[in-house]
Design a protein around this motif. Structure first.
Motif, PDB file in Angstrom:
ATOM      1  N   GLN A 130      13.159  -8.413   6.072  1.00 31.27           N
ATOM      2  CA  GLN A 130      13.206  -7.521   4.909  1.00 31.27           C
ATOM      3  C   GLN A 130      12.397  -8.082   3.751  1.00 31.27           C
ATOM      4  OE1 GLN A 130      15.808  -8.557   6.717  1.00 31.27           O
ATOM      5  NE2 GLN A 130      17.521  -7.093   6.689  1.00 31.27           N
ATOM      6  N   GLY A 131      12.536  -9.400   3.522  1.00 34.27           N
ATOM      7  CA  GLY A 131      11.776 -10.033   2.450  1.00 34.27           C
ATOM      8  C   GLY A 131      10.296 -10.030   2.730  1.00 34.27           C
ATOM      9  N   THR A 132       9.933 -10.266   3.981  1.00 33.61           N
ATOM     10  CA  THR A 132       8.514 -10.236   4.358  1.00 33.61           C
ATOM     11  C   THR A 132       7.930  -8.850   4.153  1.00 33.61           C
ATOM     12  OG1 THR A 132       8.839 -12.003   5.985  1.00 33.61           O
ATOM     13  CG2 THR A 132       6.902 -10.589   6.264  1.00 33.61           C
ATOM     14  N   ARG A 133       8.685  -7.836   4.537  1.00 35.76           N
ATOM     15  CA  ARG A 133       8.227  -6.455   4.362  1.00 35.76           C
ATOM     16  C   ARG A 133       8.028  -6.129   2.887  1.00 35.76           C
ATOM     17  NH1 ARG A 133      11.826  -1.049   5.665  1.00 35.76           N
ATOM     18  NH2 ARG A 133      10.266   0.498   4.979  1.00 35.76           N
ATOM     19  N   LEU A 134       9.006  -6.500   2.060  1.00 36.66           N
ATOM     20  CA  LEU A 134       8.900  -6.223   0.630  1.00 36.66           C
ATOM     21  C   LEU A 134       7.695  -6.940   0.028  1.00 36.66           C
ATOM     22  CD1 LEU A 134      10.620  -4.927  -1.804  1.00 36.66           C
ATOM     23  CD2 LEU A 134      11.213  -7.301  -2.298  1.00 36.66           C
ATOM     24  N   HIS A 135       7.538  -8.216   0.351  1.00 34.53           N
ATOM     25  CA  HIS A 135       6.454  -9.004  -0.225  1.00 34.53           C
ATOM     26  C   HIS A 135       5.096  -8.499   0.239  1.00 34.53           C
ATOM     27  CE1 HIS A 135       3.847 -12.614  -0.745  1.00 34.53           C
ATOM     28  NE2 HIS A 135       4.521 -12.698  -1.882  1.00 34.53           N
ATOM     29  N   THR A 136       4.979  -8.141   1.506  1.00 34.74           N
ATOM     30  CA  THR A 136       3.713  -7.635   2.040  1.00 34.74           C
ATOM     31  C   THR A 136       3.307  -6.331   1.363  1.00 34.74           C
ATOM     32  OG1 THR A 136       4.125  -8.670   4.189  1.00 34.74           O
ATOM     33  CG2 THR A 136       2.522  -6.873   4.131  1.00 34.74           C
ATOM     34  N   GLU A 137       4.258  -5.421   1.228  1.00 38.73           N
ATOM     35  CA  GLU A 137       3.963  -4.153   0.565  1.00 38.73           C
ATOM     36  C   GLU A 137       3.637  -4.365  -0.909  1.00 38.73           C
ATOM     37  OE1 GLU A 137       3.863  -0.677   1.764  1.00 38.73           O
ATOM     38  OE2 GLU A 137       3.276  -2.112   3.302  1.00 38.73           O
ATOM     39  N   ALA A 138       4.338  -5.290  -1.546  1.00 33.62           N
ATOM     40  CA  ALA A 138       4.078  -5.568  -2.960  1.00 33.62           C
ATOM     41  C   ALA A 138       2.657  -6.096  -3.151  1.00 33.62           C
ATOM     42  CB  ALA A 138       5.099  -6.568  -3.495  1.00 33.62           C
ATOM     43  N   LYS A 139       2.224  -7.008  -2.303  1.00 32.98           N
ATOM     44  CA  LYS A 139       0.871  -7.560  -2.410  1.00 32.98           C
ATOM     45  C   LYS A 139      -0.174  -6.462  -2.203  1.00 32.98           C
ATOM     46  CE  LYS A 139      -0.122 -11.422  -2.704  1.00 32.98           C
ATOM     47  NZ  LYS A 139      -0.395 -12.262  -3.912  1.00 32.98           N
ATOM     48  N   ARG A 140       0.076  -5.598  -1.240  1.00 33.24           N
ATOM     49  CA  ARG A 140      -0.882  -4.525  -0.960  1.00 33.24           C
ATOM     50  C   ARG A 140      -0.970  -3.543  -2.124  1.00 33.24           C
ATOM     51  NH1 ARG A 140      -0.809   0.620   1.053  1.00 33.24           N
ATOM     52  NH2 ARG A 140       1.471   0.644   1.244  1.00 33.24           N
ATOM     53  N   LEU A 141       0.188  -3.143  -2.643  1.00 33.29           N
ATOM     54  CA  LEU A 141       0.211  -2.153  -3.716  1.00 33.29           C
ATOM     55  C   LEU A 141      -0.283  -2.727  -5.042  1.00 33.29           C
ATOM     56  CD1 LEU A 141       3.575  -0.463  -2.772  1.00 33.29           C
ATOM     57  CD2 LEU A 141       1.333   0.635  -2.740  1.00 33.29           C
ATOM     58  N   ALA A 142       0.005  -3.997  -5.287  1.00 34.00           N
ATOM     59  CA  ALA A 142      -0.484  -4.628  -6.523  1.00 34.00           C
ATOM     60  C   ALA A 142      -2.003  -4.657  -6.535  1.00 34.00           C
ATOM     61  CB  ALA A 142       0.080  -6.032  -6.662  1.00 34.00           C
ATOM     62  N   ALA A 143      -2.607  -4.812  -5.356  1.00 31.89           N
ATOM     63  CA  ALA A 143      -4.061  -4.911  -5.264  1.00 31.89           C
ATOM     64  C   ALA A 143      -4.750  -3.564  -5.338  1.00 31.89           C
ATOM     65  CB  ALA A 143      -4.445  -5.615  -3.962  1.00 31.89           C
ATOM     66  N   CYS A 144      -4.040  -2.490  -5.009  1.00 29.90           N
ATOM     67  CA  CYS A 144      -4.732  -1.190  -4.988  1.00 29.90           C
ATOM     68  C   CYS A 144      -4.153  -0.173  -5.956  1.00 29.90           C
ATOM     69  CB  CYS A 144      -4.734  -0.603  -3.577  1.00 29.90           C
ATOM     70  SG  CYS A 144      -3.106  -0.127  -2.972  1.00 29.90           S
ATOM     71  N   ARG A 145      -2.836  -0.236  -6.205  1.00 34.95           N
ATOM     72  CA  ARG A 145      -2.219   0.799  -7.036  1.00 34.95           C
ATOM     73  C   ARG A 145      -1.995   0.356  -8.465  1.00 34.95           C
ATOM     74  NH1 ARG A 145       2.393   3.608  -8.595  1.00 34.95           N
ATOM     75  NH2 ARG A 145       2.134   5.839  -8.260  1.00 34.95           N
ATOM     76  N   TYR A 146      -1.870  -0.935  -8.683  1.00 27.25           N
ATOM     77  CA  TYR A 146      -1.571  -1.449 -10.013  1.00 27.25           C
ATOM     78  C   TYR A 146      -2.726  -2.251 -10.594  1.00 27.25           C
ATOM     79  CZ  TYR A 146       3.283  -0.014  -9.315  1.00 27.25           C
ATOM     80  OH  TYR A 146       4.433   0.719  -9.118  1.00 27.25           O
ATOM     81  N   THR A 147      -3.903  -2.067 -10.064  1.00 26.10           N
ATOM     82  CA  THR A 147      -5.053  -2.817 -10.568  1.00 26.10           C
ATOM     83  C   THR A 147      -5.746  -2.103 -11.716  1.00 26.10           C
ATOM     84  OG1 THR A 147      -5.416  -3.857  -8.419  1.00 26.10           O
ATOM     85  CG2 THR A 147      -7.272  -3.837  -9.935  1.00 26.10           C
ATOM     86  N   VAL A 148      -5.979  -0.794 -11.574  1.00 28.73           N
ATOM     87  CA  VAL A 148      -6.569   0.009 -12.643  1.00 28.73           C
ATOM     88  C   VAL A 148      -5.517   1.020 -13.077  1.00 28.73           C
ATOM     89  CG1 VAL A 148      -8.413   1.580 -13.314  1.00 28.73           C
ATOM     90  CG2 VAL A 148      -8.889  -0.292 -11.719  1.00 28.73           C
ATOM     91  N   VAL A 149      -5.037   0.882 -14.304  1.00 25.93           N
ATOM     92  CA  VAL A 149      -3.931   1.709 -14.788  1.00 25.93           C
ATOM     93  C   VAL A 149      -4.213   2.159 -16.218  1.00 25.93           C
ATOM     94  CG1 VAL A 149      -2.211   0.586 -13.333  1.00 25.93           C
ATOM     95  CG2 VAL A 149      -2.705  -0.347 -15.601  1.00 25.93           C
ATOM     96  N   GLU A 150      -3.409   3.122 -16.669  1.00 23.56           N
ATOM     97  CA  GLU A 150      -3.437   3.528 -18.070  1.00 23.56           C
ATOM     98  C   GLU A 150      -2.237   2.905 -18.764  1.00 23.56           C
ATOM     99  OE1 GLU A 150      -3.620   7.775 -18.276  1.00 23.56           O
ATOM    100  OE2 GLU A 150      -5.817   7.759 -18.130  1.00 23.56           O
ATOM    101  N   VAL A 151      -2.469   2.350 -19.938  1.00 23.50           N
ATOM    102  CA  VAL A 151      -1.417   1.622 -20.635  1.00 23.50           C
ATOM    103  C   VAL A 151      -1.377   2.010 -22.108  1.00 23.50           C
ATOM    104  CG1 VAL A 151      -1.594  -0.344 -19.065  1.00 23.50           C
ATOM    105  CG2 VAL A 151      -2.944  -0.331 -21.167  1.00 23.50           C
ATOM    106  N   GLY A 152      -0.238   1.720 -22.725  1.00 20.89           N
ATOM    107  CA  GLY A 152      -0.068   1.915 -24.157  1.00 20.89           C
ATOM    108  C   GLY A 152       0.843   0.844 -24.708  1.00 20.89           C
ATOM    109  N   PRO A 153       0.815   0.599 -26.007  1.00 19.82           N
ATOM    110  CA  PRO A 153       1.636  -0.466 -26.600  1.00 19.82           C
ATOM    111  C   PRO A 153       3.093  -0.082 -26.815  1.00 19.82           C
ATOM    112  CG  PRO A 153       0.324   0.585 -28.290  1.00 19.82           C
ATOM    113  CD  PRO A 153      -0.094   1.214 -26.993  1.00 19.82           C
ATOM    114  N   ILE A 154       3.439   1.198 -26.590  1.00 16.91           N
ATOM    115  CA  ILE A 154       4.801   1.687 -26.811  1.00 16.91           C
ATOM    116  C   ILE A 154       5.334   2.271 -25.510  1.00 16.91           C
ATOM    117  CG2 ILE A 154       6.260   3.269 -28.123  1.00 16.91           C
ATOM    118  CD1 ILE A 154       4.200   3.176 -30.356  1.00 16.91           C
TER     119      ILE A 154
END
Length: 297
Positions: A130-154
């Protein structure tokens, strides 16, 4: 200054200020008791049992306006002093005496502790599937889904998200990892609070009657459609952090349906069928993951 002298000075400070704070005397025993009580209440407990009792160092302190905080440095889980028996900072109050909002905050931080352990133990023989699955998916998504994002200070949750101004930003690896970690923690806390609100929290056997499940799904669909389940990250640049300590993700970068399904199954103790049902319920009619999704990656 030696560590012994520093510790003595801190102890004297707490005594003179009238506020007790420090590590729980039987940290490992209290972690084990916490996992047992969550299981008895029908709360998610499997992921807690997977964390070695010696990994997280439990503390109580007079926190400001929050029930708990997790600090990866030193693997410290700090709970508000009010959550201890008699405010003495030695043992937890029974979980049944803790309100839903505080329980949700606690689970948000407990998830961060598990996420920290999954990263710490990644690639070692001690890491379970379960931990391996979570960590693997997190690494994949961090590299493709959370790399270019829209952000604000609030935070979008504190204002009118549709009127807020956001800017596009490319995150470095550490920032993307933190943004994902916080986004997932937000959902875990949200899911625990809403499940407690719509169910009989003292009778786990009655939790998922259809009428109860339908109300939970409707709440989730509304939060998902509105892009409310978003996280934040702290800038890696120290100078930038002095001016803007946190950047919040825009509603368009909120958690996706596949991520929700993953967390329901791996963290929140739901069955694969339940996770699939939830993902299907909140998916848009054309089969995409919804308005807030960024597409396949």
């Amino acid at each position: 200054m030696t560590s012994a002298i520093r510790g003595l000075l801190l102890l004297l400070l707490f005594i003179t200020s009238g506020v007790w704070a420090g590590q729980v005397p039987d940290s490992q025993g209290e972690w084990a008791r916490l996992t047992r009580e969550t299981a008895k209440m029908g709360l998610p407990s499997r992921f807690l049992r997977l964390v070695p009792v010696e990994f997280v160092k439990l503390e109580f302190a007079d926190l400001k306006n929050v029930a708990a905080e997790y600090h990866p440095e030193g693997h410290r889980m700090v709970f508000h002093l009010n959550l201890s028996e008699g405010g003495r900072g030695t043992r937890f109050r029974p979980l049944r005496q803790i309100g839903n909002q505080d329980l949700a905050t606690i689970y948000h931080e407990l998830f961060h502790a598990y996420f920290d352990y999954a990263e710490f133990a990644s690639g070692t023989p001690t890491m379970i599937p379960q931990g391996t699955r979570l960590h693997t998916e997190a690494k994949r998504l961090a590299a493709c889904r959370y790399t270019v994002v829209e952000v604000g200070p609030i935070s979008p949750q504190k204002g009118a998200p549709r009127k807020a101004k956001f800017e596009k930003r490319r995150l470095i690896e550490r920032e993307a990892w933190d943004a994902l970690n916080e986004t997932w923690g937000v959902f875990v806390g949200w899911a625990v609070w809403n499940k407690l609100e719509v169910t009989n929290r003292f009778n786990p056997a009655l939790r998922w009657r259809w009428d109860v499940l339908e109300e939970f799904l409707e709440r989730l669909e509304a939060a998902y459609t509105d892009g409310e389940l978003t996280g934040y990250f702290e800038p890696a640049n120290q100078d930038e952090r002095k001016g803007i300590p946190r950047w919040y993700l825009a509603p368009g970068n909120a958690i996706s349906a596949p991520e929700i399904a993953l967390l329901l199954e791996v963290i929140l103790d739901e069955s694969p069928g339940m996770a699939k049902l939830v993902a299907s319920w909140i998916a848009s009619p054309d089969g995409k993951t919804g308005a807030v999704a960024l597409g396949d990656c």
